[in-house]
Design a protein around this motif. Structure first.
Motif, PDB file in Angstrom:
ATOM      1  N   ARG A 199       0.830  -1.199   0.000  1.00 31.14           N
ATOM      2  CA  ARG A 199       0.000   0.000   0.000  1.00 31.14           C
ATOM      3  C   ARG A 199       0.870   1.256   0.000  1.00 31.14           C
ATOM      4  O   ARG A 199       0.525   2.261  -0.624  1.00 31.14           O
ATOM      5  CB  ARG A 199      -0.917  -0.031   1.225  1.00 31.14           C
ATOM      6  CG  ARG A 199      -1.917   1.074   1.231  1.00 31.14           C
ATOM      7  CD  ARG A 199      -2.923   0.878   2.333  1.00 31.14           C
ATOM      8  NE  ARG A 199      -3.701   2.076   2.542  1.00 31.14           N
ATOM      9  CZ  ARG A 199      -4.569   2.221   3.516  1.00 31.14           C
ATOM     10  NH1 ARG A 199      -4.788   1.250   4.357  1.00 31.14           N
ATOM     11  NH2 ARG A 199      -5.235   3.343   3.648  1.00 31.14           N
ATOM     12  N   SER A 200       2.000   1.185   0.677  1.00 30.37           N
ATOM     13  CA  SER A 200       2.882   2.358   0.707  1.00 30.37           C
ATOM     14  C   SER A 200       3.478   2.646  -0.676  1.00 30.37           C
ATOM     15  O   SER A 200       3.669   3.803  -1.046  1.00 30.37           O
ATOM     16  CB  SER A 200       3.983   2.186   1.748  1.00 30.37           C
ATOM     17  OG  SER A 200       4.763   1.055   1.472  1.00 30.37           O
ATOM     18  N   LEU A 201       3.749   1.603  -1.468  1.00 29.59           N
ATOM     19  CA  LEU A 201       4.226   1.824  -2.839  1.00 29.59           C
ATOM     20  C   LEU A 201       3.131   2.464  -3.689  1.00 29.59           C
ATOM     21  O   LEU A 201       3.400   3.333  -4.527  1.00 29.59           O
ATOM     22  CB  LEU A 201       4.667   0.509  -3.477  1.00 29.59           C
ATOM     23  CG  LEU A 201       5.984  -0.077  -2.997  1.00 29.59           C
ATOM     24  CD1 LEU A 201       6.234  -1.436  -3.633  1.00 29.59           C
ATOM     25  CD2 LEU A 201       7.141   0.862  -3.290  1.00 29.59           C
ATOM     26  N   ALA A 202       1.897   2.058  -3.460  1.00 28.58           N
ATOM     27  CA  ALA A 202       0.770   2.653  -4.179  1.00 28.58           C
ATOM     28  C   ALA A 202       0.637   4.130  -3.809  1.00 28.58           C
ATOM     29  O   ALA A 202       0.469   4.994  -4.678  1.00 28.58           O
ATOM     30  CB  ALA A 202      -0.515   1.900  -3.860  1.00 28.58           C
ATOM     31  N   ALA A 203       0.713   4.437  -2.513  1.00 28.78           N
ATOM     32  CA  ALA A 203       0.595   5.820  -2.052  1.00 28.78           C
ATOM     33  C   ALA A 203       1.746   6.669  -2.601  1.00 28.78           C
ATOM     34  O   ALA A 203       1.545   7.821  -3.013  1.00 28.78           O
ATOM     35  CB  ALA A 203       0.574   5.870  -0.533  1.00 28.78           C
ATOM     36  N   GLU A 204       2.947   6.102  -2.642  1.00 29.69           N
ATOM     37  CA  GLU A 204       4.107   6.825  -3.155  1.00 29.69           C
ATOM     38  C   GLU A 204       3.938   7.140  -4.641  1.00 29.69           C
ATOM     39  O   GLU A 204       4.228   8.252  -5.091  1.00 29.69           O
ATOM     40  CB  GLU A 204       5.365   5.978  -2.943  1.00 29.69           C
ATOM     41  CG  GLU A 204       6.639   6.632  -3.381  1.00 29.69           C
ATOM     42  CD  GLU A 204       7.844   5.733  -3.175  1.00 29.69           C
ATOM     43  OE1 GLU A 204       8.798   5.885  -3.954  1.00 29.69           O
ATOM     44  OE2 GLU A 204       7.829   4.902  -2.249  1.00 29.69           O
ATOM     45  N   ALA A 205       3.444   6.172  -5.415  1.00 26.82           N
ATOM     46  CA  ALA A 205       3.221   6.392  -6.843  1.00 26.82           C
ATOM     47  C   ALA A 205       2.163   7.480  -7.060  1.00 26.82           C
ATOM     48  O   ALA A 205       2.309   8.326  -7.946  1.00 26.82           O
ATOM     49  CB  ALA A 205       2.773   5.095  -7.514  1.00 26.82           C
ATOM     50  N   ILE A 206       1.132   7.470  -6.237  1.00 24.00           N
ATOM     51  CA  ILE A 206       0.087   8.486  -6.358  1.00 24.00           C
ATOM     52  C   ILE A 206       0.655   9.861  -6.015  1.00 24.00           C
ATOM     53  O   ILE A 206       0.401  10.842  -6.719  1.00 24.00           O
ATOM     54  CB  ILE A 206      -1.114   8.140  -5.455  1.00 24.00           C
ATOM     55  CG1 ILE A 206      -1.764   6.839  -5.935  1.00 24.00           C
ATOM     56  CG2 ILE A 206      -2.136   9.267  -5.464  1.00 24.00           C
ATOM     57  CD1 ILE A 206      -2.768   6.257  -4.964  1.00 24.00           C
ATOM     58  N   ASP A 207       1.451   9.938  -4.946  1.00 22.30           N
ATOM     59  CA  ASP A 207       2.062  11.212  -4.547  1.00 22.30           C
ATOM     60  C   ASP A 207       2.972  11.773  -5.632  1.00 22.30           C
ATOM     61  O   ASP A 207       3.088  12.985  -5.803  1.00 22.30           O
ATOM     62  CB  ASP A 207       2.867  11.046  -3.256  1.00 22.30           C
ATOM     63  CG  ASP A 207       1.977  10.965  -2.023  1.00 22.30           C
ATOM     64  OD1 ASP A 207       0.842  11.484  -2.065  1.00 22.30           O
ATOM     65  OD2 ASP A 207       2.422  10.375  -1.010  1.00 22.30           O
ATOM     66  N   LYS A 208       3.644  10.884  -6.374  1.00 18.46           N
ATOM     67  CA  LYS A 208       4.563  11.321  -7.422  1.00 18.46           C
ATOM     68  C   LYS A 208       3.838  11.658  -8.725  1.00 18.46           C
ATOM     69  O   LYS A 208       4.481  11.960  -9.723  1.00 18.46           O
ATOM     70  CB  LYS A 208       5.608  10.239  -7.679  1.00 18.46           C
ATOM     71  CG  LYS A 208       6.606  10.111  -6.542  1.00 18.46           C
ATOM     72  CD  LYS A 208       7.659   9.087  -6.861  1.00 18.46           C
ATOM     73  CE  LYS A 208       8.686   9.024  -5.742  1.00 18.46           C
ATOM     74  NZ  LYS A 208       9.710   7.996  -5.999  1.00 18.46           N
TER      75      LYS A 208
END
Length: 127
Positions: free
Chosen positions: A20-29
């Motif tokens: 989930r943190s990788l998903a959130a990071e991709a969204i933030d970027k």
């Protein structure tokens, strides 16, 4: 009853991202867009929305067909979205996979292998 589901949790649940943190990071970027506009990880997912998702080696265009609260196996997860990725993107991905390094050394490139060395030694000793 209106279920609310965060976008980062949804992308993780349908297995587009490993965590989930990788998903959130991709969204933030800015790698996840809805109608060409970058979104936030906390955005509520709505059935019928279309998202453009860019991960490390792949690009998806997905349409949400159902809400998935928890992570399930891949065969179940694919029932909750429709993959609308353009065919040219899929072709590029197949070409990329085909040209991927198999671990074998290309002929006449780099250092000689042990077999090459033995053949050379045999040749020089027998002449």
């Amino acid at each position: 009853m209106s279920e609310k589901l965060r976008l980062d949790k949804y992308l993780w649940a349908i297995r587009l991202f490993k965590t989930r943190s990788l998903a959130a990071e991709a969204i933030d970027k800015g790698r996840v867009k809805n109608q060409g506009v970058a979104v936030k990880p906390s955005r509520a997912v709505v059935v019928g929305d279309e998202y453009e998702v860019r991960a490390e080696a792949r690009k998806w265009v997905i349409r949400i067909t159902g809400l998935l609260q928890t992570r399930v196996q891949y065969s179940e997860a694919i029932k909750y979205y429709e993959d609308k990725t353009p065919p040219e993107e899929l072709e590029r991905l197949q070409f990329q996979a085909a040209s991927f390094n198999t671990g074998k050394r290309l002929s006449k490139v780099g250092r000689p292998t042990k077999k090459d060395r033995r053949d050379l030694e045999d040749f020089t000793e027998n002449s």
